[in-house]
Design a protein around this motif. Structure first.
Motif, mmCIF file in Angstrom:
data_model
loop_
_atom_site.group_PDB
_atom_site.id
_atom_site.type_symbol
_atom_site.label_atom_id
_atom_site.label_comp_id
_atom_site.label_asym_id
_atom_site.label_seq_id
_atom_site.Cartn_x
_atom_site.Cartn_y
_atom_site.Cartn_z
ATOM 1 N N GLY A 59 0.788 -1.221 0.000
ATOM 2 C CA GLY A 59 0.000 0.000 0.000
ATOM 3 C C GLY A 59 0.818 1.269 0.000
ATOM 4 O O GLY A 59 0.275 2.358 -0.208
ATOM 5 N N PHE A 60 2.134 1.163 0.232
ATOM 6 C CA PHE A 60 2.972 2.360 0.340
ATOM 7 C C PHE A 60 3.611 2.774 -0.976
ATOM 8 O O PHE A 60 4.109 3.887 -1.106
ATOM 9 N N ASN A 61 3.656 1.846 -1.942
ATOM 10 C CA ASN A 61 4.200 2.129 -3.260
ATOM 11 C C ASN A 61 5.724 2.186 -3.247
ATOM 12 O O ASN A 61 6.359 2.283 -2.202
ATOM 13 N N ASN A 62 6.281 2.188 -4.440
ATOM 14 C CA ASN A 62 7.728 2.258 -4.642
ATOM 15 C C ASN A 62 8.178 3.716 -4.576
ATOM 16 O O ASN A 62 7.837 4.509 -5.453
ATOM 17 N N PRO A 63 8.918 4.135 -3.552
ATOM 18 C CA PRO A 63 9.284 5.548 -3.397
ATOM 19 C C PRO A 63 10.024 6.127 -4.601
ATOM 20 O O PRO A 63 9.780 7.266 -5.005
ATOM 21 N N LYS A 64 10.923 5.357 -5.181
ATOM 22 C CA LYS A 64 11.678 5.843 -6.339
ATOM 23 C C LYS A 64 10.758 6.092 -7.528
ATOM 24 O O LYS A 64 10.869 7.113 -8.219
ATOM 25 N N MET A 65 9.824 5.154 -7.757
ATOM 26 C CA MET A 65 8.873 5.308 -8.856
ATOM 27 C C MET A 65 7.950 6.500 -8.612
ATOM 28 O O MET A 65 7.627 7.252 -9.539
ATOM 29 N N LEU A 66 7.520 6.687 -7.370
ATOM 30 C CA LEU A 66 6.641 7.817 -7.051
ATOM 31 C C LEU A 66 7.323 9.140 -7.367
ATOM 32 O O LEU A 66 6.725 10.036 -7.952
ATOM 33 N N GLN A 67 8.567 9.272 -6.952
ATOM 34 C CA GLN A 67 9.281 10.518 -7.185
ATOM 35 C C GLN A 67 9.491 10.773 -8.671
ATOM 36 O O GLN A 67 9.407 11.903 -9.150
ATOM 37 N N GLN A 68 9.724 9.713 -9.417
ATOM 38 C CA GLN A 68 9.997 9.855 -10.847
ATOM 39 C C GLN A 68 8.740 10.111 -11.669
ATOM 40 O O GLN A 68 8.734 10.963 -12.573
ATOM 41 N N ASP A 69 7.650 9.384 -11.353
ATOM 42 C CA ASP A 69 6.469 9.405 -12.212
ATOM 43 C C ASP A 69 5.245 10.102 -11.625
ATOM 44 O O ASP A 69 4.337 10.488 -12.370
ATOM 45 N N TYR A 70 5.179 10.229 -10.286
ATOM 46 C CA TYR A 70 3.971 10.758 -9.648
ATOM 47 C C TYR A 70 4.307 11.829 -8.609
ATOM 48 O O TYR A 70 3.687 11.899 -7.550
ATOM 49 N N ALA A 71 5.274 12.675 -8.923
ATOM 50 C CA ALA A 71 5.754 13.661 -7.952
ATOM 51 C C ALA A 71 4.653 14.600 -7.480
ATOM 52 O O ALA A 71 4.660 15.052 -6.325
ATOM 53 N N ILE A 72 3.689 14.885 -8.343
ATOM 54 C CA ILE A 72 2.597 15.802 -7.990
ATOM 55 C C ILE A 72 1.389 15.022 -7.496
ATOM 56 O O ILE A 72 0.820 15.342 -6.444
ATOM 57 N N GLN A 73 0.998 13.994 -8.213
ATOM 58 C CA GLN A 73 -0.221 13.253 -7.863
ATOM 59 C C GLN A 73 -0.128 12.624 -6.475
ATOM 60 O O GLN A 73 -1.123 12.528 -5.755
ATOM 61 N N ARG A 74 1.045 12.177 -6.072
ATOM 62 C CA ARG A 74 1.185 11.461 -4.801
ATOM 63 C C ARG A 74 0.901 12.332 -3.584
ATOM 64 O O ARG A 74 0.698 11.819 -2.488
ATOM 65 N N ARG A 75 0.861 13.646 -3.772
ATOM 66 C CA ARG A 75 0.618 14.544 -2.644
ATOM 67 C C ARG A 75 -0.864 14.636 -2.284
ATOM 68 O O ARG A 75 -1.216 15.204 -1.260
ATOM 69 N N GLY A 76 -1.717 14.103 -3.133
ATOM 70 C CA GLY A 76 -3.151 14.170 -2.875
ATOM 71 C C GLY A 76 -3.591 13.164 -1.826
ATOM 72 O O GLY A 76 -2.999 12.090 -1.676
ATOM 73 N N THR A 77 -4.657 13.496 -1.099
ATOM 74 C CA THR A 77 -5.111 12.643 -0.001
ATOM 75 C C THR A 77 -5.664 11.305 -0.482
ATOM 76 O O THR A 77 -5.641 10.331 0.257
ATOM 77 N N ASN A 78 -6.164 11.230 -1.694
ATOM 78 C CA ASN A 78 -6.765 9.991 -2.183
ATOM 79 C C ASN A 78 -5.839 9.190 -3.081
ATOM 80 O O ASN A 78 -6.267 8.244 -3.742
ATOM 81 N N PHE A 79 -4.569 9.548 -3.101
ATOM 82 C CA PHE A 79 -3.598 8.812 -3.914
ATOM 83 C C PHE A 79 -2.883 7.787 -3.038
ATOM 84 O O PHE A 79 -2.328 8.128 -1.994
ATOM 85 N N ASP A 80 -2.893 6.537 -3.460
ATOM 86 C CA ASP A 80 -2.114 5.497 -2.805
ATOM 87 C C ASP A 80 -1.865 4.371 -3.796
ATOM 88 O O ASP A 80 -2.198 4.500 -4.987
ATOM 89 N N GLU A 81 -1.300 3.276 -3.339
ATOM 90 C CA GLU A 81 -0.969 2.188 -4.261
ATOM 91 C C GLU A 81 -2.211 1.568 -4.874
ATOM 92 O O GLU A 81 -2.188 1.102 -6.010
ATOM 93 N N TRP A 82 -3.336 1.575 -4.147
ATOM 94 C CA TRP A 82 -4.586 1.024 -4.659
ATOM 95 C C TRP A 82 -5.184 1.906 -5.755
ATOM 96 O O TRP A 82 -5.685 1.416 -6.750
#
Length: 559
Positions: A59-82
């Protein structure tokens, strides 16, 4: 597929789904265009029932992938691995913004758009909101008032299902409600305290589009609070659970996904829009479709972008832009965490389930005569909960003692987030960049700075939150007054504002563009002010109203 329809709707989110429903039910053949992938109700909610240990990264996702591909989207409250598949990959959808105040553009490109991940809070606007621009001179006067929207608010609420309480507040009109979701013990404690100490404010249950009573084809909410994964029960309003099935039932709807609208063609002889030019998102191939009627519901900035790209000899600065205001006066609520507090009370009380809503404290500043050093107002959305086993993620401990501690609930906490009205300012705007995306379309420049008035609102909100929590036996953990970056509220609006005058606005009171009679804009782009309430219910009401008007014009041969 055929190439000609009575109407074309661009975008399948909250407002686009409503446009498709209303137009088809009123007898028109409709092509619904969505730039993202197909998402079929139930079938494609592939992570909905998965436990954390069934997810690759728990549920926490891959931190490296998040920074590379979802740097903006991941900051939202409803964004997670699901829910990650329901958000865009930032790397594929770049835009330009200010380095010192970057706009955080949260997006979901798939059938249903952000109706799959929205917060579901549904609030009517009042005449205090629709009259604000005229009253204080910021922005232009709305050509509508509450009485114009009331029957359409009724229409929308009756269909989607909104739970809430009747309160009789002038600043927050009551609606057609299903039974409310109850307050938690901590929230009720704060509500009672506010009722005792204040006459100008009130804490009430949030009004959310989660069913507490069944509707045809939709079951009541299961109180799981995993709505952003998709809801197979249909318990919350989304395009897939509600408006799309209604439109499909008519037999007059065609849906085309993975189709990006590049521009709208204008026929200078008929002075009408004549076609949309599209790009296949997967192959890059181009195609066009014609219609009598066009509805833009691609989300505020994307609708503006389509118009800015639709240049011609008649409209060299963008389609329907004779006023020169297209792209200007964009807004997003100024938000921040006004307070986080821990209660030393109610340790013998808890709750069952996960309520997918919150409490609200409606606006109480400048409700009547101006009473403050700032314009307009703010409201709070908050939650009272007991800390659970997740608290151990950042705490010390190991072994049996840690396990034993995790069997006990933590203390009650109260959070209150302020939503302050954003003033319409011409310098806040969307323009086209010289840079292009992977489809060859020009990227957007998004410039939105919160000003002095928004900061005064949030400073007052922080002060008043401390005052209200100070009446309880509580410990303040955090309090902020500086606004988060634009886009954090995910309530971006404006850019093609509504008004009386074609010289100062893009659309009229029917959401019909002044310059192009068969072109309507009914998403957030048409908003002339932001109020402080969540805007989605108002988008839906405007869309249903405009669709009824436009369908009648088509039937009369006027469009």
């Amino acid at each position: 597929m055929k190439n000609s329809y009575d109407a074309i709707v661009v975008g399948s989110g909250i407002s686009g789904g409503w446009a498709a429903k209303e137009l088809t039910e009123r007898g028109l053949t409709v092509l619904l265009l969505e730039r993202g992938r197909m998402v079929e109700h139930r079938k494609d909610y592939t992570t909905e029932f998965k436990a954390p240990w069934e997810m690759p990264f728990r549920g926490f996702n891959n931190p490296k992938m998040l920074q590379q591909d979802y740097a903006i989207q991941r900051r939202g409250t409803n964004f997670d691995e699901w829910s990650m598949p329901n958000f865009v990959k930032d790397a594929d959808h770049p835009y330009q913004t200010d380095a010192e105040a970057p706009f955080q553009w949260r997006r979901g490109y798939q059938l249903g758009g952000r109706s799959l991940t929205w917060g579901r809070q549904c609030y009517r606007w009042s005449d205090i909101d629709f009259g604000a621009n005229q009253k204080d001179g910021y922005g232009i006067d709305w050509p509508v008032r509450y009485k114009d929207l009331k029957p359409w608010y009724d229409h929308v609420e009756s269909f989607i299902g909104v739970n809430g309480t009747v309160e009789g507040l002038a600043q927050l009109p009551d609606g057609i409600f299903q039974p409310p979701m109850p307050l938690s013990a901590a929230e009720q404690l704060l509500a009672d305290s506010i009722a005792t100490h204040y006459q100008d404010r009130k804490l009430i249950p949030g009004r959310s589009a989660n069913l507490t009573e069944a509707k045809p084809g939709r079951s009541p909410c299961q109180f799981r609070y995993i709505c952003h994964r998709g809801c197979s029960f249909g318990a919350y309003f989304s395009t897939q659970s509600s408006t799309l099935p209604a439109a499909q039932k008519t037999g007059r709807l065609t849906v085309l996904t993975d189709t990006i609208v590049d521009r709208i063609e204008y026929d200078s002889k008929s002075k009408r829009a004549s076609a949309v030019h599209c790009i296949d998102a997967n192959t890059g191939k181009r195609r066009s479709f014609s219609a009598k009627l066009f509805f833009l519901n691609a989300s505020s900035f994307n609708s503006v972008g389509i118009l800015l790209r639709s240049v011609s000899e008649s409209f060299p600065q963008g389609l329907a832009n004779s006023s020169g205001t297209l792209g200007k006066y964009i807004m997003d609520h100024a938000t921040t965490l006004s307070i986080s507090a821990e209660l030393n009370q109610l340790q013998d009380r808890s709750y069952f389930g996960n309520r997918p809503s919150n409490f609200i404290i409606p606006r109480f500043r400048n409700v009547g005569a101006k009473e403050s050093s700032f314009l307009r107002g703010y409201s709070y959305q908050g939650v009272g909960f007991r800390a659970n086993w997740k608290q151990a993620a950042r705490g010390a401990g190991i072994g049996d003692e840690l396990k034993q501690n995790l069997t006990n609930q933590g203390k009650w906490r109260l959070l209150m987030v302020a939503f302050a009205e954003s003033l319409p300012v011409a310098s806040n705007r969307v323009t086209l960049s010289d840079k292009t995306d992977k489809w060859g379309l020009r990227q957007f420049n998004i410039h939105l700075h919160h000003g002095e008035n928004e900061r005064k609102l949030l400073a007052d909100a922080a002060t008043e939150a401390k005052n209200m929590l100070g009446q309880l036996d509580s410990k303040i953990l955090a309090s902020f007054s500086e606004p988060e970056h634009g886009g954090s509220a995910v309530h971006e609006m404006g850019g093609a504002r509504m008004g009386y005058d074609s010289n100062t606005s893009v659309v009229n009171k029917w959401n019909q563009t002044h310059d192009v009679p068969n072109l309507f804009i009914t998403d957030g782009a048409a908003m002339s002010s932001s109020a402080n309430q969540n805007p989605s219910l108002t988008y839906m009401a405007f869309t249903a109203r405009a669709a009824a008007y436009a369908a009648q014009k088509v039937k009369n041969g006027e469009l």
